[in-house]
Design a protein around this motif. Structure first.
Motif, PDB file in Angstrom:
ATOM      1  N   TYR A   1       0.748  -1.084   0.162  1.00  0.00           N
ATOM      2  CA  TYR A   1       0.039  -0.078  -0.089  1.00  0.00           C
ATOM      3  C   TYR A   1       0.966   1.230   0.051  1.00  0.00           C
ATOM      4  CZ  TYR A   1      -3.040   3.608   1.678  1.00  0.00           C
ATOM      5  OH  TYR A   1      -3.453   5.007   1.628  1.00  0.00           O
TER       6      TYR A   1
ATOM      7  N   TYR B   1     -16.967  16.324  10.586  1.00  0.00           N
ATOM      8  CA  TYR B   1     -15.861  16.836   9.920  1.00  0.00           C
ATOM      9  C   TYR B   1     -16.473  17.945   9.197  1.00  0.00           C
ATOM     10  CZ  TYR B   1     -13.550  12.401  10.917  1.00  0.00           C
ATOM     11  OH  TYR B   1     -12.931  11.352  11.594  1.00  0.00           O
TER      12      TYR B   1
ATOM     13  N   SER C   1     -18.905   6.871  12.972  1.00  0.00           N
ATOM     14  CA  SER C   1     -17.619   6.812  13.912  1.00  0.00           C
ATOM     15  C   SER C   1     -17.800   7.567  15.177  1.00  0.00           C
ATOM     16  CB  SER C   1     -16.246   7.197  13.005  1.00  0.00           C
ATOM     17  OG  SER C   1     -16.064   6.400  11.835  1.00  0.00           O
TER      18      SER C   1
END
Ligand code: 1CP
Length: 348
Positions: free
Chosen positions: A35, A152, A207
């Motif tokens: 990754y 956010y 979350s």
């Protein structure tokens, strides 16, 4: 398209499997050297998310290594506010930064006009993945739930106290409700378009569900989720929706009773024996190994995983973590866990 060959779909339809299927939140990511290599080639994190060839490759990396039963589309929950026109960057080591939405004028600047065009590389990634995955592996699409996305968007990034977003919701519920309504609409549409492109299951990540008191949790977590599930079901009645209201605590029961999700993701703090008795009779559960146990490995990992398997096996269950894989996890520990799960219950 036979469900029999896809253990994740079988579990989500209510079957108990001989060995519980598994996948891991954040199974793709920086703990894998392959990754990191591709991430460096792509440039920024968002360049990786919006490049279908690269996004397909990083989605497949953990599947090749460990043989998870599901692949989760490689993207991020914050591509949704980005697609509404909110400027977004990921700063190295600091996480996401957005221009905060705090006033009616900020809200008015958001626009759906370019939404699907902006997200076309994500849909293309899903289409390519559907062609690239082994037939027994289920493809999971996802989005952030409205409350978490609003966190956010209003805070302008991560937060410790959520004072700005909670302040907005408590002070001006009607104004905050407009933002949530917009997110309900576009998120349902985004998930449906992922399904049209080939996603077989979708997960809603909430979350930051756990930072709200009960009344606000019902209004800003359960209610928007219920509306998204209803909108998705209207277009795709057979596609399972997994909800992950992280850190919901006692409110997991209300979430399961009222949100309409087909399965629920349990965070690390939920006691497996409690969830097996209280939630699992109502719907399939997913979870909830502490990601730090995966980083620790060895006997501690084996014991913790076994405790979860003992609590949930024999009824509809998908093994997962209670939150995402952390960056310092040795890849060999994921291999250990995968071996244990595939052998279960023989090596208990
Ligand atoms: O530099 C990098 O490589 C960035 C690290 C990274 C990765 C690998 C970020 C930044 N996002 C992701 C991928 C990601 N994010 C996936 C891919 C699929 C997989 O699981 O393998 C998914 C599903 C997400 C979802 C996501 N992004 C969530 C919900 C799940 C969770 O972890 O709670 C959240 C909160 C985000 C926001 C986000 N993205 C990235 C960061 C650093 C953050 C902020 C996290 C925070 O506020 O603590």
């Amino acid at each position: 398209m036979t469900d029999v060959r896809k253990p994740i779909l079988a579990a989500l339809k209510g079957e108990a499997c001989t060995h519980p299927p598994f996948w891991l939140m954040r199974q793709a990511g920086r703990y894998l050297p392959e990754y990191r290599e591709l991430r460096a080639k792509a440039g920024s994190f968002l360049d990786l998310c919006y490049n279908p060839a690269f996004a397909v490759e990083v989605t497949l990396q953990p599947i090749r290594r460990y043989g998870m039963d599901a692949a989760i589309l490689f993207s991020d929950i914050l591509v949704v506010p980005h697609a509404l026109g909110q400027p977004l960057t990921f700063q190295e080591g600091e996480g996401p930064k957005l221009d905060p939405v705090r006033s009616p004028a900020d809200l008015n600047r958001l626009s759906k006009a370019n939404f699907h065009a902006h997200l076309e590389p994500v849909y293309e990634t899903v289409r390519r993945l559907r062609g690239a995955l082994p037939p027994e592996v289920t493809l999971i699409g996802f989005a952030g739930a409205p409350w978490t996305i609003a966190c956010y968007m209003v805070e302008g990034g991560g937060s410790k106290e959520y004072a700005a977003v909670k302040g907005f919701a408590y002070r001006d519920p009607a104004g905050f409700g407009q933002l949530i309504n917009l997110l309900v609409e576009v998120t349902a549409d985004y998930l449906c378009t992922q399904i049209d492109a080939g996603a077989e299951v979708v997960q809603l990540f909430d979350s930051w569900a756990g930072v709200l008191p009960a009344g606000a949790f019902r209004r800003w977590v359960i209610e928007p989720t219920r509306r998204i599930v209803a909108l998705v079901k209207a277009r795709h009645p057979d596609v399972p929706v997994i909800g992950f209201p992280r850190a919901a605590g006692l409110l997991y029961e209300d979430y399961v009773a009222d949100s309409g999700v087909d399965a629920v993701g349990l965070d690390t703090t939920v006691p497996p024996v409690w969830a097996a008795r209280t939630l699992q009779p109502r719907l399939p559960v997913q979870g909830n190994l502490d990601p730090i146990m995966l980083a620790v490995g060895g006997d501690a990992l084996r014991r913790a995983a076994t405790e979860i398997l003992e609590a949930f096996s024999g009824r509809p269950f998908i093994f997962n973590l209670g939150h995402g894989v952390i960056q310092t996890t040795p890849p060999e520990h994921v291999a250990e866990l995968s071996r244990l799960l595939k052998a279960w219950p023989d090596v208990a």
